[in-house]
Structures are given as structure tokens and as C-alpha cells.
Write a protein that holds these residues in place. Structure first.
Motif, PDB file in Angstrom:
ATOM      1  N   VAL A 142     -49.117 -16.543 -19.005  1.00  9.94           N
ATOM      2  CA  VAL A 142     -49.417 -16.078 -20.379  1.00  9.94           C
ATOM      3  C   VAL A 142     -48.026 -15.841 -20.894  1.00  9.94           C
ATOM      4  CG1 VAL A 142     -51.492 -15.049 -19.963  1.00  9.94           C
ATOM      5  CG2 VAL A 142     -49.498 -13.865 -19.449  1.00  9.94           C
ATOM      6  N   PRO A 143     -47.551 -15.591 -22.354  1.00  8.89           N
ATOM      7  CA  PRO A 143     -46.620 -15.394 -22.825  1.00  8.89           C
ATOM      8  C   PRO A 143     -45.843 -14.108 -22.737  1.00  8.89           C
ATOM      9  CG  PRO A 143     -48.372 -15.197 -24.646  1.00  8.89           C
ATOM     10  CD  PRO A 143     -48.939 -15.711 -23.165  1.00  8.89           C
ATOM     11  N   ILE A 160     -44.531 -30.451 -17.066  1.00  9.01           N
ATOM     12  CA  ILE A 160     -44.494 -31.433 -16.307  1.00  9.01           C
ATOM     13  C   ILE A 160     -43.097 -31.790 -15.780  1.00  9.01           C
ATOM     14  CG2 ILE A 160     -44.306 -34.016 -16.252  1.00  9.01           C
ATOM     15  CD1 ILE A 160     -46.924 -33.843 -18.296  1.00  9.01           C
ATOM     16  N   GLU A 161     -41.883 -31.547 -16.617  1.00  3.14           N
ATOM     17  CA  GLU A 161     -40.701 -31.337 -16.198  1.00  3.14           C
ATOM     18  C   GLU A 161     -40.250 -30.437 -15.274  1.00  3.14           C
ATOM     19  OE1 GLU A 161     -36.668 -33.106 -15.802  1.00  3.14           O
ATOM     20  OE2 GLU A 161     -38.665 -33.770 -17.084  1.00  3.14           O
ATOM     21  N   ARG A 162     -40.955 -29.230 -15.237  1.00  2.00           N
ATOM     22  CA  ARG A 162     -40.574 -28.166 -14.295  1.00  2.00           C
ATOM     23  C   ARG A 162     -41.414 -28.709 -12.809  1.00  2.00           C
ATOM     24  NH1 ARG A 162     -36.957 -24.416 -16.489  1.00  2.00           N
ATOM     25  NH2 ARG A 162     -37.517 -24.237 -18.809  1.00  2.00           N
ATOM     26  N   ILE A 163     -42.460 -29.092 -13.013  1.00  2.23           N
ATOM     27  CA  ILE A 163     -43.051 -29.634 -11.841  1.00  2.23           C
ATOM     28  C   ILE A 163     -42.377 -30.571 -10.915  1.00  2.23           C
ATOM     29  CG2 ILE A 163     -45.243 -30.717 -10.743  1.00  2.23           C
ATOM     30  CD1 ILE A 163     -46.849 -29.287 -12.960  1.00  2.23           C
ATOM     31  N   LEU A 175     -40.991 -20.087 -14.459  1.00  2.00           N
ATOM     32  CA  LEU A 175     -42.034 -21.000 -14.275  1.00  2.00           C
ATOM     33  C   LEU A 175     -42.078 -21.646 -13.085  1.00  2.00           C
ATOM     34  CD1 LEU A 175     -44.532 -21.770 -16.038  1.00  2.00           C
ATOM     35  CD2 LEU A 175     -42.907 -23.681 -17.198  1.00  2.00           C
ATOM     36  N   GLU A 176     -41.140 -22.054 -12.849  1.00  2.00           N
ATOM     37  CA  GLU A 176     -40.822 -22.826 -11.408  1.00  2.00           C
ATOM     38  C   GLU A 176     -41.150 -21.976 -10.061  1.00  2.00           C
ATOM     39  OE1 GLU A 176     -38.437 -22.653 -13.598  1.00  2.00           O
ATOM     40  OE2 GLU A 176     -37.664 -24.566 -14.073  1.00  2.00           O
ATOM     41  N   THR A 177     -40.717 -20.736 -10.263  1.00  2.00           N
ATOM     42  CA  THR A 177     -41.057 -19.867  -9.111  1.00  2.00           C
ATOM     43  C   THR A 177     -42.465 -19.518  -8.875  1.00  2.00           C
ATOM     44  OG1 THR A 177     -38.962 -18.617  -9.314  1.00  2.00           O
ATOM     45  CG2 THR A 177     -40.919 -17.345  -8.133  1.00  2.00           C
ATOM     46  N   THR A 178     -43.177 -19.486 -10.226  1.00  2.00           N
ATOM     47  CA  THR A 178     -44.768 -18.915 -10.235  1.00  2.00           C
ATOM     48  C   THR A 178     -45.329 -20.421  -9.600  1.00  2.00           C
ATOM     49  OG1 THR A 178     -44.300 -17.663 -12.189  1.00  2.00           O
ATOM     50  CG2 THR A 178     -46.614 -18.620 -11.602  1.00  2.00           C
ATOM     51  N   LEU A 179     -45.157 -21.566 -10.043  1.00  2.00           N
ATOM     52  CA  LEU A 179     -45.453 -22.895  -9.481  1.00  2.00           C
ATOM     53  C   LEU A 179     -45.325 -23.034  -8.054  1.00  2.00           C
ATOM     54  CD1 LEU A 179     -44.417 -25.149 -12.465  1.00  2.00           C
ATOM     55  CD2 LEU A 179     -46.755 -24.866 -11.910  1.00  2.00           C
ATOM     56  N   VAL A 212     -47.093 -13.581 -16.210  1.00  2.00           N
ATOM     57  CA  VAL A 212     -46.122 -13.722 -17.418  1.00  2.00           C
ATOM     58  C   VAL A 212     -44.962 -14.293 -17.301  1.00  2.00           C
ATOM     59  CG1 VAL A 212     -45.110 -12.034 -19.129  1.00  2.00           C
ATOM     60  CG2 VAL A 212     -46.927 -11.135 -17.761  1.00  2.00           C
ATOM     61  N   THR A 213     -45.041 -15.658 -17.753  1.00  2.00           N
ATOM     62  CA  THR A 213     -44.104 -16.796 -17.402  1.00  2.00           C
ATOM     63  C   THR A 213     -43.320 -16.821 -18.900  1.00  2.00           C
ATOM     64  OG1 THR A 213     -45.693 -18.671 -17.814  1.00  2.00           O
ATOM     65  CG2 THR A 213     -45.035 -17.986 -15.467  1.00  2.00           C
ATOM     66  N   GLY A 214     -44.025 -16.572 -19.935  1.00  2.00           N
ATOM     67  CA  GLY A 214     -43.628 -16.895 -21.482  1.00  2.00           C
ATOM     68  C   GLY A 214     -44.141 -18.179 -21.630  1.00  2.00           C
TER      69      GLY A 214
END
Length: 372
Positions: A158-159, A23-26, A355-359, A179-181
Motif C-alpha cells: 500500500v502507498p 519487475i526491476e526490483r525483483i 520494496l526489495e526488503t518486503t519482497l 506500507v511500501t509506497g
């Protein structure tokens, strides 16, 4: 843009921490986003959630072998023994119906699952073509259990690379797996000037005394050069036990609402003793803090430990030597510390994107569905 995030319980857990992290990343990339967290079980049946939570805690504490056997038989069957999707049971129909009503009422643009059970239900709804909202699985352990929805889910965070390969067995296209961790809250990326104070952090006392009582008994019997800060959470019994030890180098820390405060304890520590929970270990690896395992809960933590030991990302404490002697043999050994950091770097290099780039990429692909 409207997003629903689906953990399962209100009970504080890694699933909630993952939800808060994503949520914080979004929020950072889409400040206009309306994000709603729905604890599915309590939303559908509050009294049932209380019963299930209590039964779960009693089961893993009083009959861990029984729970471990159940988990390995019905939740996760490793080594490719289960190659089909988990079947839908009678009770799933009720939660499926309630979940469909939530979606109909809220009309989200995306749904994010940080627990496997809502993912399973959504997977079935999508396969029946009863909903078309894009769904994202955010995995919170170092493996993918059988319960998670797979083929019908739009995106998978996925991790590690091994988990991506595992999902391919279920014919999930590679371009839907990222693969975002395991998500870590941005607060833990902040660095402070390290204190010269020598301390070891001990975490994992939320569910009872258990292995921590034995660990602390062993510590107090030794001459200690480190201070041991024990995260007690809401565990009153653990805190009282530590106070009863009256040891100058074993301290009880209360529950912390502030991630910034928790981050400071991470920064000040030379190592951590904990259980192999996916979120906690991911936070600690983010801080490059050596991880020592002193006890594993049955079920998912067993499989997390298997993966982490295979990659040599954690160290396991034994009963044949004093605890502090085992810790200092690692953290005071420059050669071993350098090898460990290289192993962490190899794990990190598996991440394809942040994670941000993937979103951002996903939101761009689905832009036609997003009201700007």
C-alpha cells in the motif's frame, strides 16, 4: 521462481509503470526469476480492449462529470460507505475462466496485480478455492478502490499508513499489509549534478490538449524567466500547438523511451506542473521536486488530489494570478520549501520497509513454493 504480473490494458499507464518498477526490483533480488507480464484484457479479447480503451478516453475527455459520477458510485465510495467486497458480475465469469486457464498453463509461483480488476477476479477464485497461488496487490494510487480484491489476497503493498488502516476495515490482517509506497523505478533514484539552467517541467498531455492549451496560453501571455519543457508523449496535436506558439521559453519534448533521460529532466527541473497520477507524483516526490497541479482527470485523479492536498504534498494552480508568479512564490521561498520537504519526510517515514526488503521477506515465507 516464476511470476506473472497483471496489468489490464496494453495502453501505457501507471499500471504498466508500476509493473515495470516492481519487475526491476525483483530482478535485482532474484536474477533467476522468470517474469511474464500479461495484459489481461488484450490477452482475453484484443478487439474488446481497443473498444474499451477508446470509449474510456472519449468518456473522460467529452463527459468528465458523467465519468466522475460513475466512478464515485461504482468504483470508489469513500468515507466507508461500502464495507463489503465488490460483487461478481456476469461478464466477470468469462475473464475469471480465462485467467484460471492462464494460471493453469503457466503454473506461476506468484501473481502480482498492478490493476484492480485482475485482483478482483483472483480474489474470487481464491475464495472459491480454485487456485492457491500467492497473490500480491501493488496499489498504484493514493487510495484503495472498491474493485481491488481484499480478503482473499495474500499480500498488499500500500502507498501509506492511511491505506493500511482502510484495508483493516475489510478484516485484512495487518501482517499481510506492507506500507511500501507506490513503486518507483530504480532509475529515478540516480542523482546528477544539478544544472544552473532554470526550467519547469510540464507533464500530462498524453490524453489531449484539454487544460494544457489554456495553461500554455496563459504562460505565453507572460514574461517568463524559466524555460517550460512540455512532455508531449505521442500527442501530435499538443506538439503542433506548442510549435505554433513559437515561444522561445516553451519547448515541446517528444516521447521518451529512456527512463535515464526522463530522470535527467526531473533532475534539471526546479518544479513540475502535472496531473495527480499516482505513479508520476510518486516519481516526482522521490526527486523532491515541488508539484503544481493544473487540472485533474475525473475518477482516480480526483481522489489522489484529495489525499495529496490534505497532506499538503502538492500545490494547486489558480487562474487569478500568472502561472510563473504562483510557482516562484513557492520555490523561491526558502521557509516554504523547508516546510514542504518536512512534509515529504513525514510521508516517507510511513514506509515500513523498502520494496526489495518486503519482497525478500515474502519470498522467504513462501520458500517452500519456490523452486530454487
Amino acid at each position: 521462481m516464476k511470476i506473472i504480473v497483471l496489468p489490464l490494458f496494453r495502453l501505457p499507464s501507471g499500471h504498466h509503470k508500476a509493473a515495470e518498477a516492481i519487475i526491476e526490483r525483483i530482478t535485482c533480488i532474484r536474477p533467476d526469476a522468470q517474469i511474464q507480464t500479461v495484459d489481461l484484457l488484450s490477452y482475453c479479447h484484443e478487439s474488446l480492449e481497443t473498444v474499451v480503451s477508446k470509449m474510456y478516453m472519449q468518456w473522460i475527455n467529452k463527459k468528465p462529470e458523467s465519468y466522475s459520477k460513475f466512478y464515485k458510485s461504482f468504483i470508489y465510495t469513500p468515507e466507508g460507505k461500502r464495507n463489503e467486497q465488490m460483487p461478481i458480475h456476469v461478464w466477470d465469469k468469462y475473464f475469471e475462466f480465462r485467467l484460471a486457464r492462464i494460471i493453469e498453463k503457466e503454473c506461476p509461483d506468484y501473481i502480482i496485480c498492478t490493476h484492480s480488476y485482475p485482483s478482483k477476479l483472483l480474489n474470487h477464485l481464491k475464495q472459491l478455492r480454485k487456485m492457491d497461488v500467492p497473490v500480491i496487490n501493488v496499489y498504484t494510487d493514493f487510495f484503495v478502490s472498491d474493485v481491488w480484491g481484499k480478503q482473499g489476497i495474500d499480500y498488499h503493498f500500500v502507498p501509506h499508513l492511511e491505506a493500511k488502516k482502510w484495508l483493516s476495515k475489510f478484516h485484512v490482517p495487518g501482517n499481510r499489509i506492507f506500507v511500501t509506497g507506490i513503486p518507483v523505478h530504480p532509475s529515478f533514484e540516480v542523482e546528477y549534478v544539478h544544472s544552473e539552467h532554470r526550467s519547469i517541467l510540464i507533464a500530462g498531455g498524453n490524453s489531449g490538449l484539454g487544460h494544457l492549451e489554456k495553461l500554455l496560453d496563459n504562460l505565453q501571455a507572460d514574461t517568463l524567466s524559466y524555460t517550460y519543457n512540455v512532455l508531449c508523449g505521442h500527442n501530435v496535436k499538443l506538439r503542433e500547438f506548442i510549435l505554433s506558439l513559437d515561444h522561445p521559453r516553451i519547448k515541446a519534448l517528444p516521447y521518451m523511451n529512456s527512463r535515464e533521460e526522463m530522470n535527467r529532466y526531473y533532475e534539471e527541473a526546479s518544479a513540475i506542473i502535472t496531473k495527480p497520477g499516482g505513479i508520476t507524483v510518486s516519481e516526482v516526490l522521490e526527486k523532491e521536486l515541488p508539484v503544481f497541479i493544473a487540472g485533474t482527470l475525473p475518477g482516480q485523479e480526483e481522489f489522489n488530489a484529495d489525499y495529496l492536498k490534505k497532506r499538503q504534498l502538492i500545490y494547486e494552480l489558480t487562474n487569478d494570478r500568472p502561472v510563473e508568479q504562483q510557482i516562484t512564490a513557492i520555490i523561491d521561498n526558502e521557509i516554504e520549501c523547508n516546510k514542504w520537504k518536512k512534509r515529504i519526510d513525514m510521508y516517507r517515514f510511513e514506509k515500513e520497509h523498502s520494496l526489495e526488503t518486503t519482497l525478500v521477506n515474502i519470498f522467504g515465507k513462501e520458500s517452500s513454493l519456490i523452486p530454487l
